[in-house]
Design a protein around this motif. Sequence first.
Motif, short mmCIF file in Angstrom:
data_model
loop_
_atom_site.label_atom_id
_atom_site.label_comp_id
_atom_site.label_asym_id
_atom_site.label_seq_id
_atom_site.Cartn_x
_atom_site.Cartn_y
_atom_site.Cartn_z
N THR A 17 0.85 -1.18 0.00
CA THR A 17 0.00 0.00 0.00
C THR A 17 0.89 1.23 0.00
OG1 THR A 17 -1.67 -1.18 1.29
CG2 THR A 17 -1.89 1.20 1.16
N VAL A 18 0.61 2.17 -0.90
CA VAL A 18 1.36 3.42 -0.94
C VAL A 18 0.40 4.60 -0.96
CG1 VAL A 18 3.35 2.42 -2.11
CG2 VAL A 18 1.51 3.41 -3.45
N THR A 94 -3.43 6.29 -10.98
CA THR A 94 -2.64 5.17 -11.48
C THR A 94 -1.28 5.65 -11.97
OG1 THR A 94 -4.67 4.04 -12.15
CG2 THR A 94 -2.61 3.26 -13.11
N ARG A 95 -1.26 6.75 -12.69
CA ARG A 95 0.02 7.30 -13.15
C ARG A 95 0.88 7.68 -11.95
NH1 ARG A 95 -1.97 11.29 -15.69
NH2 ARG A 95 -2.17 10.33 -17.75
N GLY A 96 0.27 8.25 -10.93
CA GLY A 96 1.01 8.61 -9.73
C GLY A 96 1.59 7.39 -9.02
N LEU A 97 0.83 6.30 -8.99
CA LEU A 97 1.33 5.08 -8.38
C LEU A 97 2.56 4.57 -9.12
CD1 LEU A 97 1.07 2.50 -6.57
CD2 LEU A 97 -0.38 1.57 -8.39
N LEU A 98 2.48 4.51 -10.46
CA LEU A 98 3.60 4.00 -11.24
C LEU A 98 4.84 4.88 -11.05
CD1 LEU A 98 1.73 3.03 -14.53
CD2 LEU A 98 2.39 1.54 -12.63
N ASP A 99 4.65 6.18 -11.00
CA ASP A 99 5.77 7.08 -10.75
C ASP A 99 6.34 6.86 -9.35
OD1 ASP A 99 5.40 8.16 -13.26
OD2 ASP A 99 4.33 9.94 -12.55
N ARG A 100 5.45 6.65 -8.39
CA ARG A 100 5.85 6.51 -6.99
C ARG A 100 6.71 5.27 -6.79
NH1 ARG A 100 7.19 5.92 -2.43
NH2 ARG A 100 6.07 6.26 -0.47
N ILE A 101 6.39 4.17 -7.48
CA ILE A 101 7.14 2.94 -7.26
C ILE A 101 8.20 2.70 -8.34
CG2 ILE A 101 5.23 1.92 -5.98
CD1 ILE A 101 4.49 0.26 -8.38
N GLY A 102 8.35 3.65 -9.25
CA GLY A 102 9.45 3.60 -10.21
C GLY A 102 9.24 2.67 -11.38
N VAL A 103 8.01 2.57 -11.88
CA VAL A 103 7.73 1.78 -13.07
C VAL A 103 7.73 2.73 -14.26
CG1 VAL A 103 6.20 0.10 -14.15
CG2 VAL A 103 6.29 0.27 -11.66
N ASP A 104 8.84 2.78 -14.99
CA ASP A 104 9.00 3.77 -16.05
C ASP A 104 8.50 3.29 -17.41
OD1 ASP A 104 10.20 5.63 -14.28
OD2 ASP A 104 12.11 4.57 -14.47
N ALA A 115 -9.22 -0.43 -19.36
CA ALA A 115 -8.88 0.04 -20.71
C ALA A 115 -8.87 1.57 -20.81
CB ALA A 115 -9.81 -0.57 -21.74
N PRO A 116 -9.95 2.28 -20.43
CA PRO A 116 -9.88 3.74 -20.56
C PRO A 116 -8.85 4.38 -19.64
CG PRO A 116 -11.90 3.05 -19.44
CD PRO A 116 -11.27 1.82 -20.02
N ILE A 117 -8.49 3.71 -18.56
CA ILE A 117 -7.43 4.22 -17.70
C ILE A 117 -6.07 3.99 -18.36
CG2 ILE A 117 -6.29 3.95 -15.46
CD1 ILE A 117 -9.10 3.13 -14.36
N GLY A 118 -5.80 2.75 -18.72
CA GLY A 118 -4.51 2.43 -19.32
C GLY A 118 -4.27 3.11 -20.65
N LEU A 119 -5.31 3.20 -21.47
CA LEU A 119 -5.13 3.82 -22.79
C LEU A 119 -4.94 5.32 -22.70
CD1 LEU A 119 -7.60 1.70 -24.93
CD2 LEU A 119 -5.11 1.53 -24.82
N ARG A 120 -5.48 5.95 -21.67
CA ARG A 120 -5.15 7.36 -21.44
C ARG A 120 -3.65 7.51 -21.15
NH1 ARG A 120 -10.57 7.61 -19.64
NH2 ARG A 120 -11.62 9.63 -20.01
N ILE A 121 -3.14 6.64 -20.29
CA ILE A 121 -1.71 6.68 -19.97
C ILE A 121 -0.87 6.45 -21.23
CG2 ILE A 121 0.13 5.49 -18.71
CD1 ILE A 121 -1.96 4.93 -16.50
N PRO A 126 3.24 7.60 -24.96
CA PRO A 126 3.45 6.36 -25.71
C PRO A 126 4.85 5.77 -25.53
CG PRO A 126 3.30 8.26 -27.18
CD PRO A 126 2.88 8.73 -25.83
N ASP A 127 5.81 6.61 -25.16
CA ASP A 127 7.16 6.11 -24.96
C ASP A 127 7.27 5.19 -23.75
OD1 ASP A 127 6.59 8.72 -23.67
OD2 ASP A 127 8.54 8.39 -22.70
N ARG A 128 6.28 5.22 -22.84
CA ARG A 128 6.34 4.39 -21.64
C ARG A 128 5.79 2.99 -21.87
NH1 ARG A 128 4.55 7.55 -16.19
NH2 ARG A 128 5.64 5.74 -15.34
N VAL A 129 4.95 2.80 -22.87
CA VAL A 129 4.23 1.54 -23.05
C VAL A 129 4.90 0.72 -24.14
CG1 VAL A 129 2.02 0.49 -23.64
CG2 VAL A 129 2.09 2.55 -22.21
N THR A 130 5.41 -0.46 -23.77
CA THR A 130 6.15 -1.30 -24.71
C THR A 130 5.24 -2.23 -25.50
OG1 THR A 130 6.51 -2.97 -23.00
CG2 THR A 130 8.18 -1.23 -23.23
#
Length: 296
Positions: A17-18, A94-104, A115-121, A126-130
């Motif tokens: 939990t963060v 969600t974006r804040g969580l990924l930044d907080r735990i270092g998922v680049d 889907a609407p959450i992830g696709l917004r990110i 687009p450089d973050r999603v492989t």
Amino acid sequence: MSVGSVFGESHEVRYRTVDVDGVEVFYREAGDPSRPALVLLHGFPSSSHMYRRLLAELADDFWLIAPDHVGFGRSATPPVDRFPYGFEKLTEVTRGLLDRIGVDRFALYVQDYGAPIGLRIAADRPDRVTALITQSGNAYQEGFTPFWDLLFRHAADRAAHEDDVRKLLTVEATRWQYEHGVPADRRERIAPEAWLLDQAGLDRPGNKEIQLQLFWDYQFNVEQYPRFQEYFRTHRPPTLVAWGAGDEIFGPEGAKAFARDLPDAEIHLLDAGHFALETHGSEIASLVRDFLRRNP
């Protein structure tokens, strides 16, 4: 940050939990952070619990992160008058969580609300999603079935249809989400605690008001579809579609539509319903493993 663990033969699942901007966000983590990252975003009315088997099966090859959205699972559930529930806000958290735990950089697995959450990110960065994996994670008008007729009437006139929409929050409706479209010989694979756990979340004081707000807000996701499709055409993320052919919430035409903007998408229609991981978990895990190994 609080941490707990359950140990398996060769890996562990960690429950963390963060704090993200004053809101407690729960997530499940498995695998080695030095390996390629896979972020898994759940849908309604579930939580990261829906990915429990996938985390166990893929942790030897990948670093997996599966959060609970605010209002779901073990994440905070502030009342609607204290938190601006909507998909833009859930994306921000969600974006804040990924930044907080270092998922680049990460591959993205989305289902339903994920889907609407992830696709917004993805569309924003687009450089973050492989790579992209979608399991009943809709991005096209073709995916909407008659199930949505009531929800769109609710979006247009909330007061007139709120009582009818509340029927989607009952235990009967939750169980139906898991069992519809599933052949009889596969229904015995559906763990009853999955839909019972989801219903326990819905039955918490104030949670139905949270879900009604998100039902209403879903209309603004549809407005984002052209932007998501432009992201597909422009950036061509490697894409795997693993979708229940019997899904009566997001129909299989929504799966096939990805080929229009992503002609190289790998599309698999499974003999399953909306929660295909419950009945086809091993098959989907194999598809994901092979796909991500070919698209590191």
